[in-house]
Design an enzyme around this catalytic site. Structure first.
Site, PDB file in Angstrom:
ATOM      1  N   ASP A  54      47.854  35.676 -47.561  1.00 43.50           N
ATOM      2  CA  ASP A  54      47.180  34.446 -47.124  1.00 43.50           C
ATOM      3  C   ASP A  54      46.088  34.703 -46.087  1.00 43.50           C
ATOM      4  O   ASP A  54      45.404  33.762 -45.657  1.00 43.50           O
ATOM      5  CB  ASP A  54      48.193  33.432 -46.575  1.00 43.50           C
ATOM      6  CG  ASP A  54      49.055  33.980 -45.442  1.00 43.50           C
ATOM      7  OD1 ASP A  54      48.772  35.088 -44.963  1.00 43.50           O
ATOM      8  OD2 ASP A  54      50.024  33.296 -45.059  1.00 43.50           O
ATOM      9  N   HIS A  96      48.586  30.995 -35.447  1.00 38.58           N
ATOM     10  CA  HIS A  96      49.449  32.091 -35.915  1.00 38.58           C
ATOM     11  C   HIS A  96      48.883  33.484 -35.643  1.00 38.58           C
ATOM     12  O   HIS A  96      49.626  34.467 -35.713  1.00 38.58           O
ATOM     13  CB  HIS A  96      49.707  31.965 -37.418  1.00 38.58           C
ATOM     14  CG  HIS A  96      50.529  30.780 -37.801  1.00 38.58           C
ATOM     15  ND1 HIS A  96      51.727  30.482 -37.198  1.00 38.58           N
ATOM     16  CD2 HIS A  96      50.314  29.803 -38.737  1.00 38.58           C
ATOM     17  CE1 HIS A  96      52.224  29.377 -37.739  1.00 38.58           C
ATOM     18  NE2 HIS A  96      51.386  28.944 -38.665  1.00 38.58           N
ATOM     19  N   GLY A 104      49.145  33.940 -41.343  1.00 32.70           N
ATOM     20  CA  GLY A 104      49.256  32.528 -41.690  1.00 32.70           C
ATOM     21  C   GLY A 104      47.950  31.766 -41.754  1.00 32.70           C
ATOM     22  O   GLY A 104      47.830  30.691 -41.164  1.00 32.70           O
ATOM     23  N   ASP A 150      52.140  20.929 -34.835  1.00 38.34           N
ATOM     24  CA  ASP A 150      52.077  21.413 -36.215  1.00 38.34           C
ATOM     25  C   ASP A 150      53.486  21.520 -36.810  1.00 38.34           C
ATOM     26  O   ASP A 150      54.470  21.700 -36.091  1.00 38.34           O
ATOM     27  CB  ASP A 150      51.419  22.796 -36.214  1.00 38.34           C
ATOM     28  CG  ASP A 150      50.873  23.219 -37.559  1.00 38.34           C
ATOM     29  OD1 ASP A 150      49.665  23.076 -37.776  1.00 38.34           O
ATOM     30  OD2 ASP A 150      51.666  23.699 -38.390  1.00 38.34           O
ATOM     31  N   HIS A 152      54.547  23.980 -38.408  1.00 42.14           N
ATOM     32  CA  HIS A 152      54.963  25.374 -38.264  1.00 42.14           C
ATOM     33  C   HIS A 152      54.959  25.799 -36.796  1.00 42.14           C
ATOM     34  O   HIS A 152      54.109  25.374 -36.014  1.00 42.14           O
ATOM     35  CB  HIS A 152      54.031  26.288 -39.068  1.00 42.14           C
ATOM     36  CG  HIS A 152      54.010  25.985 -40.535  1.00 42.14           C
ATOM     37  ND1 HIS A 152      53.204  25.005 -41.067  1.00 42.14           N
ATOM     38  CD2 HIS A 152      54.708  26.516 -41.563  1.00 42.14           C
ATOM     39  CE1 HIS A 152      53.398  24.952 -42.381  1.00 42.14           C
ATOM     40  NE2 HIS A 152      54.308  25.854 -42.704  1.00 42.14           N
ATOM     41  N   ASP A 257      50.317  18.969 -41.107  1.00 42.81           N
ATOM     42  CA  ASP A 257      51.116  19.325 -42.281  1.00 42.81           C
ATOM     43  C   ASP A 257      52.535  18.773 -42.223  1.00 42.81           C
ATOM     44  O   ASP A 257      53.302  18.917 -43.177  1.00 42.81           O
ATOM     45  CB  ASP A 257      51.146  20.842 -42.492  1.00 42.81           C
ATOM     46  CG  ASP A 257      51.259  21.641 -41.212  1.00 42.81           C
ATOM     47  OD1 ASP A 257      51.456  21.029 -40.143  1.00 42.81           O
ATOM     48  OD2 ASP A 257      51.142  22.874 -41.262  1.00 42.81           O
ATOM     49  N   TYR A 300      47.482  20.449 -45.569  1.00 45.95           N
ATOM     50  CA  TYR A 300      47.124  20.929 -46.901  1.00 45.95           C
ATOM     51  C   TYR A 300      46.837  19.794 -47.876  1.00 45.95           C
ATOM     52  O   TYR A 300      46.669  20.022 -49.065  1.00 45.95           O
ATOM     53  CB  TYR A 300      48.223  21.876 -47.397  1.00 45.95           C
ATOM     54  CG  TYR A 300      48.435  22.980 -46.384  1.00 45.95           C
ATOM     55  CD1 TYR A 300      47.569  24.061 -46.330  1.00 45.95           C
ATOM     56  CD2 TYR A 300      49.425  22.878 -45.415  1.00 45.95           C
ATOM     57  CE1 TYR A 300      47.709  25.044 -45.360  1.00 45.95           C
ATOM     58  CE2 TYR A 300      49.577  23.858 -44.442  1.00 45.95           C
ATOM     59  CZ  TYR A 300      48.715  24.931 -44.418  1.00 45.95           C
ATOM     60  OH  TYR A 300      48.845  25.897 -43.444  1.00 45.95           O
TER      61      TYR A 300
END
Length: 377
Positions: A54, A96, A104, A150, A152, A257, A300
């Site tokens: 990614d 990240h 990420g 976030d 994540h 997200d 996303y």
């Protein structure tokens, strides 16, 4: 955004300059910076830098890295130089990336670069204590709080400032509110299972939310389908930590997200109402009494990201848009079906964060706040 007069803030739109190599080197290792800026599309050492999967290298990567870093740094400098009370860079929030590797979808950690820049903010001098003969009170170092919304875990930012078994105070505090589960990226230092398995008294007074026993590096793991109800329930604990730390500036990473409808399909957050994303951001901007840098992050579903960041911009300006506002006609208009409005409502998934778990989170944050008050004092 400037707030020189009562009423809505005035907006200035800036064209940021590209970051410099020295800007990147204020956090990232020289070897990584050299590779990112080399202009080469691929090398045999790329895997060691995380440049795969990614984060695969691509044509134009050099300009991209400098542009992302430059934009967030420009926004931070507006605050440092007291030209803005709220500054926004929705293309930032790449939380990240680590010191020596990318990760990420994040090729540079603009969040860390912005925090380092904001540490140069000159806070107002404290008022002299009654009876003091000191003509000039000692100037404080600026305290910067990083709050990550976030889905994540903000591992790159946490890792940049974490000091294991920290014994003294710090002028940077990071708090990431995120989904955590086995196999979910990235590996979080505390999962809901870890928290529930730990002793409620925490033993040392810090508990499992303090990463590596550092009360200035905090993780707040949520279970699946976290909704506005969950965020409203934990917010008193978040504010207890913020009050104890008393930041002069907050970097607020607004990844979207975790909103309902995102392809990650883990969160069930919505924009409006108590506990919604907009409500949380409004609390920070209007009630925390400090400078605020708003950054973007994950997201996303492009239509939902556009909705969210437009709405948050209106909140930052002091003129919140109605969530029933119709999306104007444009080339991507069909993507906003079926409502064609600004709102991102919650879905039907059941929030897995029950009252017992939420009370435990707030209790743990309260313990950390107590430690922070003692350290800051």
């Amino acid at each position: 955004m400037e707030d020189d007069e009562p009423g809505p803030m005035h907006i200035r739109v800036l064209r940021p300059a590209l970051a410099s190599e020295d800007d990147l080197l204020s956090f990232h290792d020289a070897e990584l910076v050299e590779r990112l800026l080399s202009g080469e599309e691929s090398t045999e050492d790329d895997a060691g830098f995380g440049l795969e999967d990614d984060c695969a290298p691509f044509l134009g990567m050099q300009e991209y890295v400098l542009a992302v870093a430059g934009a967030s740094l420009a926004a931070a400098r507006e605050i440092v130089e007291d030209r803005a009370d709220v500054s926004i860079c929705w293309d930032g929030g790449r939380h990240h990336a680590h010191k020596s590797c990318v990760s990420g979808f994040c090729y540079v950690n603009d969040c860390v670069l912005a925090i380092l820049a904001l540490r140069r903010l000159r806070p107002p001098p404290p008022a002299p204590s009654p009876g003091s003969t000191t003509m000039r009170p000692k100037l404080e170092r600026a305290r910067v709080m990083y709050l990550d919304l976030d889905l994540h875990y903000g591992d790159g930012v946490a890792g940049a400032f974490c000091v294991p078994n920290r014994a003294k105070g710090s002028n940077v505090l990071t708090l990431s509110i995120h989904h955590a589960a086995r196999g979910f990226f990235p590996l979080a230092p505390c999962t809901p299972e870890d928290l529930l398995a730990s002793a409620p008294d925490g033993g040392d007074g810090l508990g499992p939310l303090a990463t590596e026993n550092d009360p200035y590096t905090l993780t707040l793991p949520l279970q699946a389908s976290a909704s506005a109800r969950t965020y409203a329930a934990i917010w008193p604990g978040v504010e207890a930590v913020a009050c104890a730390f008393a930041p002069h500036a907050v970097v607020l990473q607004c990844g979207v997200d975790g909103l309902a409808g995102d392809p990650c399909a883990v969160g069930n957050w919505n924009l409006g109402g108590e506990g919604g994303l907009g409500w949380c951001v409004q609390k920070v901007v209007e009630e925390w009494g400090c400078k605020v840098l708003l950054l973007g992050g994950g997201g996303y579903s492009s239509p939902n990201a556009a909705r969210a960041w437009s709405y948050l911009t209106s909140i930052a300006k002091g003129e919140p848009l109605s969530l029933e506002t119709h999306i104007p006609d444009h080339a991507a208009f069909p993507a906003y079906a079926p409502s064609f409005t600004l709102d991102v409502p919650a879905g039907n998934a059941r929030d897995q964060n029950d009252e017992v778990y939420l009370r435990r989170l707030v209790d743990e944050l309260g313990k950390v706040a107590g430690v922070l008050r003692a350290r800051q004092g």
